[in-house]
Design a protein around this motif. Structure first.
Motif, short mmCIF file in Angstrom:
data_model
loop_
_atom_site.label_atom_id
_atom_site.label_comp_id
_atom_site.label_asym_id
_atom_site.label_seq_id
_atom_site.Cartn_x
_atom_site.Cartn_y
_atom_site.Cartn_z
N LEU A 1 0.83 -1.21 0.00
CA LEU A 1 0.00 0.00 0.00
C LEU A 1 0.86 1.26 0.00
N PRO B 1 1.33 3.54 -4.65
CA PRO B 1 0.94 4.88 -5.09
C PRO B 1 2.01 5.63 -5.85
N SER C 1 -3.59 -0.22 -3.47
CA SER C 1 -3.17 1.17 -3.30
C SER C 1 -3.80 2.07 -4.36
N ARG D 1 -7.45 2.91 -3.22
CA ARG D 1 -7.31 3.67 -1.97
C ARG D 1 -6.80 5.08 -2.25
N THR D 2 -5.74 5.20 -3.05
CA THR D 2 -5.17 6.52 -3.36
C THR D 2 -6.11 7.33 -4.23
N THR E 1 2.97 5.38 5.11
CA THR E 1 2.95 3.92 5.19
C THR E 1 4.34 3.34 5.39
#
Length: 404
Positions: free
Chosen positions: A60, A64, A115, A118-119, A354
């Motif tokens: 994660l 990104p 990721s 989520r991003t 992270t």
């Protein structure tokens, strides 16, 4: 603010929460099965099972760095599809794992894949909102998102009781496909033409250099790293604490759900209070509370056995109530100055927090064998460092002068 022509705000919040929720499902549904998976793949030390949780965060963090810049070039939607495709592939690697190394590789790849949604959910919210209104939307998204940790361990245990641990991964695959379809049907592209950038190494480096000039963005990102790291210790060790130290295997999903509700109630309150009091004031109060609660636990139970589980539950609930005011506000404060490069900003800030959190979690988690005390020591240290950084950021603010 760019107006969404197709989705209502309610559906938008639910959809953004769903993009994030696959991450929570991939983490929390696995918790009741850690011991069984460990036996299946041949782990030697029980603390090694924590790697099945912490390593997904490693993915994660790194993912990104690719998906963020790509989204500023191709748009938010194509990147979400790429991420879900990688997640599904990685899930099949996990299903067929026969060793700890293979399972860890699959979990890292799962994290890289997840990721992207989520991003992108953070970037999409920043595309459409700013300031305290962005924090409010982030809070409501997080409230819906919190519902998944409430039910995910119970779902994982149900699948474990009636099928096997492989079924948990099959359910993750099914839900990711359903969320992808909903996102494709209902969410328009939010990257505006003027904010579209050509994907290049030079452009990435240039935007990275621009990003690190914003002290508050980096400062609040580092604070988020400390808080996320301390919380990750709980995520990776909660099964070990409640099932092994307290022998509460059957009750664990309900305990985990109750603590998730503590976070959710705080996040919901944050969505109401943030417009009135502002993000920074709520962050300050929450950090002080986070430190005081953990320091109190240390003072009461230093060098003693675990207290009654009800007392431990109370302290966890108070800690997580404080955390509920931090997650959304810290990300919103970090993203506030960098809306013009929201994709890469969400990527780099997510990476920094992270990559900080993973080693913090692994290091503290190694000490949690007999009692939960090391967890609270970790909470207090991370909170103290965060408060120190917040004081620095406030002192570094230049006072606004009014020219007559």
């Amino acid at each position: 603010m760019q107006k969404n022509p197709r989705t209502t705000q309610f559906e938008f919040v639910a959809l953004m929460a769903s993009l994030m929720s696959v991450v929570a499902l991939a983490i929390d549904a696995l918790l009741p099965a850690l011991d069984i998976i460990g036996i299946s793949i041949g782990t030697v030390e029980i603390v090694d099972n924590q790697l099945l949780i912490t390593m997904i965060f490693l993915g994660l963090g790194f993912g990104p760095l690719v998906f963020g810049p790509l989204s500023d070039s191709l748009g938010r939607k194509p990147v979400v599809y790429m991420g879900f495709a990688l997640f599904i592939l990685a899930s099949f690697i996990c299903i067929n794992s026969t060793s700890l190394e293979m399972m860890v590789a699959g979990r890292i790849l799962q994290g890289i894949g997840l990721s992207a949604p989520r991003t992108m959910s953070i970037a999409i919210i920043r595309d459409m909102y700013s300031g305290d209104h962005m924090a409010r939307i982030m809070s409501f998204v997080t409230v819906v998102f919190i519902l998944v940790p409430v039910v995910a361990p119970a779902l994982g245990k149900f699948v474990l009781d009636y099928y096997n641990w492989h079924g948990i991964f099959y359910i993750q695959i099914l839900i990711s496909i359903l969320v992808s379809w909903w996102f494709w049907k209902r969410q328009p592209e939010t990257l505006s033409i003027q904010n579209k950038k050509r994907f290049s190494k030079k452009g990435f480096i240039g935007e990275f250099k621009e990003l690190i000039k914003y002290k508050r963005t980096i400062g609040f990102t580092v604070i988020a790293g400390f808080i996320t790291g301390s919380f990750m210790v709980y995520l990776s060790s909660s099964q070990q604490i409640f099932q092994n130290q307290y022998d509460l295997k059957e009750e664990f999903p309900f305990i985990f759900a109750g603590l998730a509700i503590s976070i959710g109630s705080a996040v919901f309150l944050n969505g109401i209070l943030v417009i009135k009091y502002g993000m920074e004031k709520l962050i300050t109060i929450a950090l002080v509370s986070f430190f005081v609660v953990s320091a109190t636990y240390i003072a009461l139970f230093y060098n003693t056995p675990n207290p009654d589980v009800r007392i431990l539950f109370l302290f966890f609930a108070l800690q997580f109530f404080s955390i509920g005011f931090l997650f959304g506000n810290l990300r919103a404060m970090a993203m506030e100055p960098v809306g013009h490069i929201a994709g890469i900003a969400a990527a780099i800030t997510g990476f920094i927090s992270t990559i900080m959190a993973v080693p913090i979690s692994i290091f503290i988690g190694r000490f949690i064998s007999e009692t939960a005390l090391p967890l609270f020591i970790g909470f207090s240290i991370c909170a103290a460092l965060s408060i120190g950084l917040l004081i620095y950021l406030k002192s570094d603010e230049k006072p606004t002068t009014v020219t007559p």
